[in-house]
Design a protein around this motif. Structure first.
Motif, short mmCIF file in Angstrom:
data_model
loop_
_atom_site.label_atom_id
_atom_site.label_comp_id
_atom_site.label_asym_id
_atom_site.label_seq_id
_atom_site.Cartn_x
_atom_site.Cartn_y
_atom_site.Cartn_z
N THR A 100 0.83 -1.20 0.00
CA THR A 100 0.00 0.00 0.00
C THR A 100 0.86 1.25 0.00
N ASP A 125 -4.84 3.14 -3.59
CA ASP A 125 -4.56 1.88 -2.92
C ASP A 125 -3.79 0.96 -3.87
N TYR A 177 -6.97 -4.96 0.42
CA TYR A 177 -6.22 -3.83 -0.13
C TYR A 177 -7.05 -2.55 -0.20
#
Length: 615
Positions: free
Chosen positions: A261, A271, A492
C-alpha cells in the motif's frame, strides 16, 4: 503455478493413500492395468523458427555464477549512455539486443537460485543466493529504468516500435510511470518477508502432544476415520496450531499489505489495487471487469455447486457437510481409483508421463526432452518447498517443472505450462513477453481437461468418473479463486483492518460461496484463520483470480472437446503458441474462442455444467 484451497492442499496425502483421486489429473504407468497401447506417432520437430536452438543442457550441468551487482549496474549505465549517444536506429537496436543477452544471463541465475532454494529451503548457501538475487533484481530496477528512459527518449523510437512492437513500447512507458527509487527499500523488506514465509510453508506442520509428534495431515487422518475418542483431541491440536500460526503469519501478511500500500501511495495511487491494475493495463481488462466477472460466477456457477451440495446433504443424511465432504460433492467421489499397478509415487510419475506420451506427438516430444535433460523434480522431500510451479530458463531456452505434490493432476497441470514454454518462439528482447498468468494458466488448466481420452491409463474403468470429477474441480477452482480475489480486494481497499477483521472477511466469503460447513470442532476454521495456507497471497498478490479466468477458458475448451476432441486440441496448440505480445482478449479472439468478459458465456457455461454434473 497451481494451488487449491485448504482441503486439496492439506489432505492430498490422505487422498492418495486411500487410492481415491481428487480428479485433478492423469497419470501413466507402463504396467497400468487395462491401458491401451500407445497410438501416438513419433514426434515431429516443434513448429519453431528456423535457427532456434535450445541449450540441450541438463539441470545438473547448469553452471551457477554469482552475479556481481556493481558490474551489472555499470553495464546498464553504459547501455543508457550509448543509447543517448547513438547515431542511428540500427545502433540503438543493437544495444537493446546486447542488453537482452545480459538480461537472459542474470534471469537464468535468478531462476537457478530460486529452484535450488525451493528444492531445499534449509540449504544455507542457496537461501543466501536466492535472497541475494531477489534483492539484486530489486536494486537493479533503477538502473534498468534509466536504460528504458533512454530508449523512450531516443529520436529513433518509431523505428524501435516498428522492430519490437507498439505494445512493448507502451509497456515500457507504463513501467517508467510506475516507478520511484523510494520503493526499493520497501521491496527489499517485502522480499525478506516472503522468504521467511516460504521457509515456514516448506516445513512439515508438526505438533507435539503426549510425548509424540504429529503432522497436521496425521491429525486429518484421525478426523477423517480415526477412533471417535481421538477426534476431539485432534481437532483441538489443529485448532491451536492454526491460531498460533495465524497470529504470526497473519501479522506478517499485514506488514506485506502495508508495504504494498505504501508503494502504491508513493506513486500517487489511492490503494494497491489501483496500482496493480494500472501496471497491468496491457492485459486488456479493468478492476471493474474483474468484479463483474466475480458477480457472474456467483450468479451462474455458485448455484450449480450449491445444488450439488444440497444433493450431497440429502444423500448423506447430513444437516451440514464436514470440511472434507464439502469438497467432494459428487456421488461417485469414492468410486474411482488409481489402477492397482500404481502403488507409489514412482508409479504415479511413470503413469503420468506415459499418459502425456500417448496423448499427442507434441506432448510426447515435451516429456522426452524433459526426461532426457532432467528438467523435472516431482517428488516431495524434507525441506522442499510446498507447492508446484513451472519456470523457464530464458537463456538456455528450457523449462523446468517442480512439484512437491505427488499427484497426477498437478503433474499434468504443470506440464501444460511446460508445453507452452517449450513450443513458444523466443522473443528478441524479454520486454516483448507481455503474457500474464491469465493466459499462462489456460495452458495448464486446459490440458488437465483435454487429457480425458487417456485417463484410463491411470484409472481404468473408473476414468469417466474422473473426467466428471475433473470438470467439477475446475468449476470449484473458479469459485475458490473468486473467494481469494474478493478477500484480497477487501484487504487492499481497507489495509488498516486488524488481523481479526482479515479473518472475519475470509470466514464470511467462505460461507457466501461455499455454504455452511461443519469444521469438526476446529473453531479456527470457523473464524477464517486458515487463509495463511494460500501462498499466493504472500508471494504473488492478486494472482489468484487468474485461476478463475483461465479455468473458465479451460471449461470452454472442454465444451469444444465434447464435440470434437481433435479440433479442440488443435485449437489448444494454436492458442499456446499465441504471440507473446497479445493480451487475453486478443488471444481468445485469434483462436476463435469466446470472451470470458461476456455474461452470456458464463451463463451458458453454468447451464452446461448443471446438465453434465447432474447426469
Amino acid at each position: 503455478m497451481k494451488f487449491s484451497l485448504r482441503l486439496a492442499a492439506l489432505c492430498l496425502a490422505v487422498l492418495l493413500t486411500l487410492c481415491s483421486c481428487t480428479g485433478r489429473g492423469a497419470e501413466t504407468s507402463s504396467a497400468a492395468e487395462g491401458a491401451p497401447a500407445s497410438s501416438a506417432p513419433s514426434s515431429p520437430p516443434s513448429a519453431l523458427p528456423e535457427g532456434f536452438e535450445r541449450a540441450d543442457l541438463s539441470f545438473e550441468e547448469m553452471p551457477y555464477v554469482h552475479m556481481d551487482f556493481d558490474e551489472t549496474a555499470a553495464r546498464y549505465e553504459n547501455f543508457a549512455r550509448r543509447v543517448r549517444e547513438a547515431g542511428s536506429a540500427e545502433e540503438v537496436i543493437g544495444i537493446w539486443l546486447e542488453e537482452a543477452e545480459l538480461t537472459r544471463e542474470y534471469s537464468d541465475m535468478q531462476t537457478l537460485a530460486m529452484i535450488r532454494f525451493n528444492l531445499d529451503t534449509s540449504d544455507a548457501f542457496w537461501t543466501e543466493e536466492y535472497q541475494y538475487m531477489q534483492d539484486f533484481m530489486t536494486r537493479l530496477q533503477s538502473y534498468g529504468n534509466s536504460f528504458t528512459q533512454a530508449l523512450i527518449e531516443s529520436p529513433y523510437l518509431a523505428e524501435l516500435e516498428e522492430r519490437f512492437g507498439a505494445r512493448t513500447i507502451q509497456a515500457l512507458k507504463i513501467l517508467l510511470e510506475n516507478y520511484t527509487p523510494e520503493q526499493e527499500a520497501l521491496e527489499i523488506e517485502e522480499n525478506e518477508l516472503i522468504t521467511r514465509y516460504v521457509q515456514w510453508n516448506s516445513q512439515d506442520k508438526v505438533i507435539s502432544y503426549g510425548g509424540n509428534q504429529y503432522t497436521v495431515t496425521d491429525l486429518y487422518y484421525v478426523l477423517m476415520g480415526g477412533a471417535e475418542q481421538d477426534k476431539p483431541v485432534a481437532a483441538s491440536l489443529v485448532d491451536e496450531y492454526y491460531r498460533e500460526q495465524n497470529a504470526e503469519y497473519g501479522e506478517l501478511y499485514r506488514r506485506l499489505t502495508a508495504l504494498r500500500t505504501e508503494k502504491a501511495r508513493l506513486l500517487g495511487y489511492e490503494d494497491y489495487l489501483d496500482y496493480y491494475y494500472a501496471v497491468n493495463a496491457q492485459r486488456g481488462y479493468s478492476r471493474e471487469e474483474i468484479e463483474a466477472f466475480r458477480g457472474w460466477v456467483k450468479e451462474y456457477l455458485v448455484p450449480v455447486r450449491e445444488a450439488l451440495r444440497q444433493s450431497a446433504m440429502e444423500r448423506l443424511g447430513a444437516g451440514r457437510l464436514t470440511l472434507f465432504q464439502n469438497y467432494d460433492l459428487l456421488p461417485e467421489g469414492e468410486n474411482f481409483f488409481y489402477n492397482l499397478s500404481i502403488q507409489n509415487t514412482d508409479d504415479i510419475i511413470e503413469a503420468s508421463l506415459r499418459l502425456m506420451r500417448e496423448l499427442s506427438p507434441e506432448t510426447r516430444e515435451l516429456v522426452d526432452y524433459l526426461e532426457q535433460y532432467q528438467l523435472m523434480d516431482l517428488k516431495a522431500a524434507n525441506h522442499k518447498s510446498d507447492g508446484a510451479f513451472t519456470t523457464f530458463f530464458y537463456g538456455y531456452r528450457e523449462p523446468f517443472v517442480f512439484s512437491s505434490y505427488e499427484d497426477a493432476g498437478t503433474y499434468i497441470h504443470e506440464l501444460g505450462h511446460a508445453l507452452n514454454f517449450y513450443r513458444t518462439a523466443p522473443t528478441e528482447v524479454m520486454e516483448q513477453n507481455l503474457q500474464g498468468a491469465d493466459i499462462m494458466e489456460i495452458h495448464s488448466q486446459s490440458l488437465e481437461l483435454l487429457a480425458a481420452p487417456k485417463l484410463s491409463i491411470l484409472y481404468g474403468e473408473t476414468a469417466p468418473y474422473v473426467e466428471r470429477s475433473n470438470v467439477f474441480d475446475m468449476m470449484q477452482d473458479i469459485i475458490s479463486a473468486c473467494i481469494i480475489d474478493e478477500f484480497q480486494h477487501e484487504i487492499y481497499e481497507n489495509p488498516e483492518m486488524t488481523l481479526e477483521e482479515y479473518n472475519a472477511v475470509y470466514a464470511r466469503l467462505q460461507r457466501e460461496y461455499l455454504g455452511e460447513v461443519d469444521n469438526l470442532g476446529i473453531t479456527a476454521f470457523d473464524e477464517g484463520m486458515d487463509w495463511i495456507d494460500v501462498s499466493h497471497l504472500f508471494e504473488v498478490p492478486l494472482y489468484y483470480i487468474e485461476y478463475s479466468l483461465s479455468g473458465t477458458v479451460a471449461l470452454n475448451f472442454w465444451e469444444l472437446s465434447r464435440e470434437d476432441w481433435d479440433n479442440a486440441f488443435a485449437v489448444y496448440l494454436e492458442f499456446i503458441a499465441s504471440p507473446l505480445d497479445q493480451n487475453l482478449g486478443e488471444s481468445l479472439e485469434a483462436a476463435g474462442l469466446r470472451s470470458i468478459f461476456e455474461e452470456e458465456n458464463i451463463r451458458g457455461l453454468g447451464e452446461d455444467l448443471r446438465q453434465f454434473l447432474a447426469a
